[in-house]
Design a protein around this motif. Sequence first.
Motif, short mmCIF file in Angstrom:
data_model
loop_
_atom_site.label_atom_id
_atom_site.label_comp_id
_atom_site.label_asym_id
_atom_site.label_seq_id
_atom_site.Cartn_x
_atom_site.Cartn_y
_atom_site.Cartn_z
N HIS A 93 51.16 34.87 46.96
CA HIS A 93 50.17 34.44 46.07
C HIS A 93 49.36 33.22 46.81
O HIS A 93 49.81 32.63 47.39
CB HIS A 93 50.86 33.93 44.96
N ALA A 94 48.10 33.48 46.57
CA ALA A 94 47.16 32.24 46.95
C ALA A 94 47.29 31.05 46.22
O ALA A 94 47.64 30.92 44.90
CB ALA A 94 45.64 32.84 46.70
N PRO A 95 47.08 30.01 46.80
CA PRO A 95 47.28 28.72 46.12
C PRO A 95 46.05 28.43 45.16
O PRO A 95 45.12 29.15 45.55
CB PRO A 95 47.35 27.49 47.22
N THR A 96 46.32 27.63 44.09
CA THR A 96 45.08 27.57 43.35
C THR A 96 44.08 26.97 43.96
O THR A 96 44.38 26.26 44.84
CB THR A 96 45.69 26.36 41.97
N ARG A 97 42.85 27.34 43.92
CA ARG A 97 41.60 27.20 44.87
C ARG A 97 41.53 25.99 45.43
O ARG A 97 41.44 24.85 45.02
CB ARG A 97 40.35 27.26 44.00
N ARG A 98 42.03 25.73 46.79
CA ARG A 98 41.91 24.59 47.51
C ARG A 98 40.73 24.47 48.24
O ARG A 98 39.97 25.33 48.19
CB ARG A 98 43.11 24.63 48.67
N ALA B 181 38.05 36.68 50.42
CA ALA B 181 37.71 35.61 49.60
C ALA B 181 38.27 35.76 48.12
O ALA B 181 38.86 34.67 47.66
CB ALA B 181 36.17 35.46 49.27
N ARG B 182 38.58 36.71 47.64
CA ARG B 182 39.29 37.05 46.61
C ARG B 182 40.85 36.51 46.49
O ARG B 182 41.37 36.03 45.73
CB ARG B 182 39.24 38.55 46.02
N VAL B 183 41.40 36.91 47.72
CA VAL B 183 42.78 36.46 48.20
C VAL B 183 42.88 34.89 48.06
O VAL B 183 43.70 34.37 47.44
CB VAL B 183 43.31 37.10 49.64
N ALA C 284 44.72 38.68 44.61
CA ALA C 284 44.21 39.97 44.45
C ALA C 284 44.24 41.17 44.87
O ALA C 284 44.04 42.08 44.53
CB ALA C 284 42.64 39.82 43.84
N ALA C 285 44.26 41.03 46.34
CA ALA C 285 44.32 41.97 47.22
C ALA C 285 45.85 42.35 47.75
O ALA C 285 46.01 43.28 48.70
CB ALA C 285 43.37 41.85 48.46
N ALA C 286 46.59 41.30 47.37
CA ALA C 286 48.09 41.77 47.80
C ALA C 286 48.84 42.83 47.09
O ALA C 286 49.28 42.52 46.19
CB ALA C 286 48.86 40.61 47.74
N SER C 287 48.32 43.91 47.61
CA SER C 287 48.90 45.27 46.65
C SER C 287 49.86 45.88 47.57
O SER C 287 50.32 45.25 48.60
CB SER C 287 47.67 46.24 46.83
N PRO C 288 50.68 46.76 46.62
CA PRO C 288 52.01 46.94 47.29
C PRO C 288 51.61 48.20 48.28
O PRO C 288 50.54 48.83 48.35
CB PRO C 288 52.69 48.12 46.13
N PRO C 289 52.33 48.19 49.45
CA PRO C 289 52.36 48.88 50.47
C PRO C 289 52.48 50.34 50.41
O PRO C 289 53.59 50.82 50.29
CB PRO C 289 53.04 48.45 51.59
#
Length: 678
Positions: free
Chosen positions: A393-398, A587-589, A376-381
């Motif tokens: 992308h973050a993995p499905t909630r590990r 945490a969102r990431v 959610a926070a990996a925005s374009p620079p």
Amino acid sequence: MKVVLLAESFLPHMNGVTHSLLQTLRHLERRGHDALVIAPRSGPIDHTLYGARAVLLPSVPLPSYPDVRVTLAGAHRLAEVMRAHDADVVHLASPFVLGWRGVLAAESLGIPSVAVYQTDIPSYAERYGVPGAAPALTRHLGRLHRRATLTLAPSSSAVERLESLGVDRLRLWRRGVDTERFSPDRRDDAWRRALAPNGEVLVGYVGRLAPEKQVEDLHAISTLSGVRLVVIGDGPSRAQLERLLPDARFTGFLGGDELARAMASLDVFVHPGESETFCQTVQEAMASGVPVVATGRGGPVDLVQNSANGWLYRPGDLDDLRDRVRDLAGDGAKRRAFGERARDSVAGRGWDRLGDELIGHYEAAMGRATVTTADAAASPPPGRASNAASAPHAPTRRRWRRYVAIGDSLTEGLCDTSRVPAGEYRGWADRLAMLLAVTGSANEPVAYANLAVRSRKVRDAVEVQLPQAAELGADLVSVLIGANDLVGRRADPEGLARDLGQAVSRLRSTGCDVLLVTPFLPRRPVTRFYARRFRAYNARLRELAGATGSMLLDVDAHPDLVDDERWAEDRVHLNAAGHRGIAYAAARVLGVRDASVLGELDRAVHEQEEEFARTAVGDAEWLLRHAVPWVRRRLAGRAAGDGRVPKRAQLLPVIVPATERTSRTAPVAAAQRAVRGE
């Protein structure tokens, strides 16, 4: 691969959805895939479909906006078309009415669906004078995207919007831009002279002339001295806008090379719309080397970096809009500098690369890759030359059980003295560890180590901290390091990132997940000297995240995380509010449950300005308390971290109060109390 693409609007009506769809069709043809388009019939099509076939369905015009049409075909009819095409995947372009029937049809056939979120329909309803419909439309939007196999969102704000509606199978997929067509080389002096014969500064808007674009807000800049306002586009609001802006030049709709010439010939681009999920015209202006002034809400927040490639003004504050435009209109050198950075910021965002990403998302939905939760926070620079569209992308909630934090004073937690004994600090990493613990399983406790020490540099992270994290058997490591190097005399951002990348790659090879956090600076005049270094370093970090499969918290994309009220009295470290903000964003990431809701609650509960007032000091006191001791250390060749050891060198259990373990029926409240340390 056989792809069926459903579009709520299509040719001959050209808008952002249609443009993206055409680019997708072109890329699918290049890669040898078989595409079929299902869309409302609204007129003759004189544009190539790049080898795709089209099924155009009967439709009726939307009463308040006849260019938008609604098809009456049902899910059974759509299923017949999908079955006949033998579809492998269904692409839902900005789905709402046709898209809802499309997702039901795909479900009935067992075909995966990829929904591309591009239009904030509930916000549009409010602009068109039917605010009472917004709640029902919002519920429908959430229901539709929850049914899709995968949803692609174009910006961090769009991700957060969808998360708030309970949509969890999310990925970030940005928009590409044609950097060959949209280029500073297209600037046309003759075109400029025709509109501004007296050499006025050309300030322009490009887009539909419709209520949701808020073009009427441009009246705030229409009377600026030495400025000629240019409005490029057409739509239902044109007649009204021409009366409201009598001195502006209206060109009507422009497309292709004609639009590219007009865009590059502007001096400043302005976009006042607050309902943009991405805002493609902002990106096209940047590719044209034109600085941007846009509202600080929605998609532009991910594209525009204040005082680098343009300005974001406070939403709804037309005096601020006027001041930002006046700032650029009156300073040619600043416009040129911003324009160069704007062009750099979109380099590498070509449609070919975005198209390959889209095909990867199709394959994920088809089960050829793991469907993941969006970063959610990996925005374009903003202000970057790297391919920001390709965000990790973050993995499905590990269920991470061994979390180790790497870094310097920011990760150590300096100046975050909230609810800890005198002389100790909490910090965002401590708060994140507590979030992981309180939202996890009581039967699988989280262990946490913090190896960060103030004044440490990249070399220490590479040679000491990261190897130690591997020795501890970490399954999650956060890395926030580099600021101390970048403010040094001879900083090499490229070399620093390369060294860090090699160490992160080694750690990733052990199976450990890595969260990279981009270093950041307070927004003060003195920090501008280092801004270029930070931009270069962070651009490489984004590439590193993609290359290693690491997660990324791009702080640049969220300026609110480091606004003025989040800094401590020493003016170089975060206060408690700042550390809380970074913790929630991280945490969102990571896909932590309810992280977005927690962040909103935090902002509502805490009076950030009051917190800042308690820690802020005057200039004289700041010099005595902080600046002078720092100078003395530098002159003596010492650093604040000399002789210090990590505050938590071993993995120790994160203790969650028993009262929180019993409050699983209210996880949001429990986690919020935990991260605050209550």
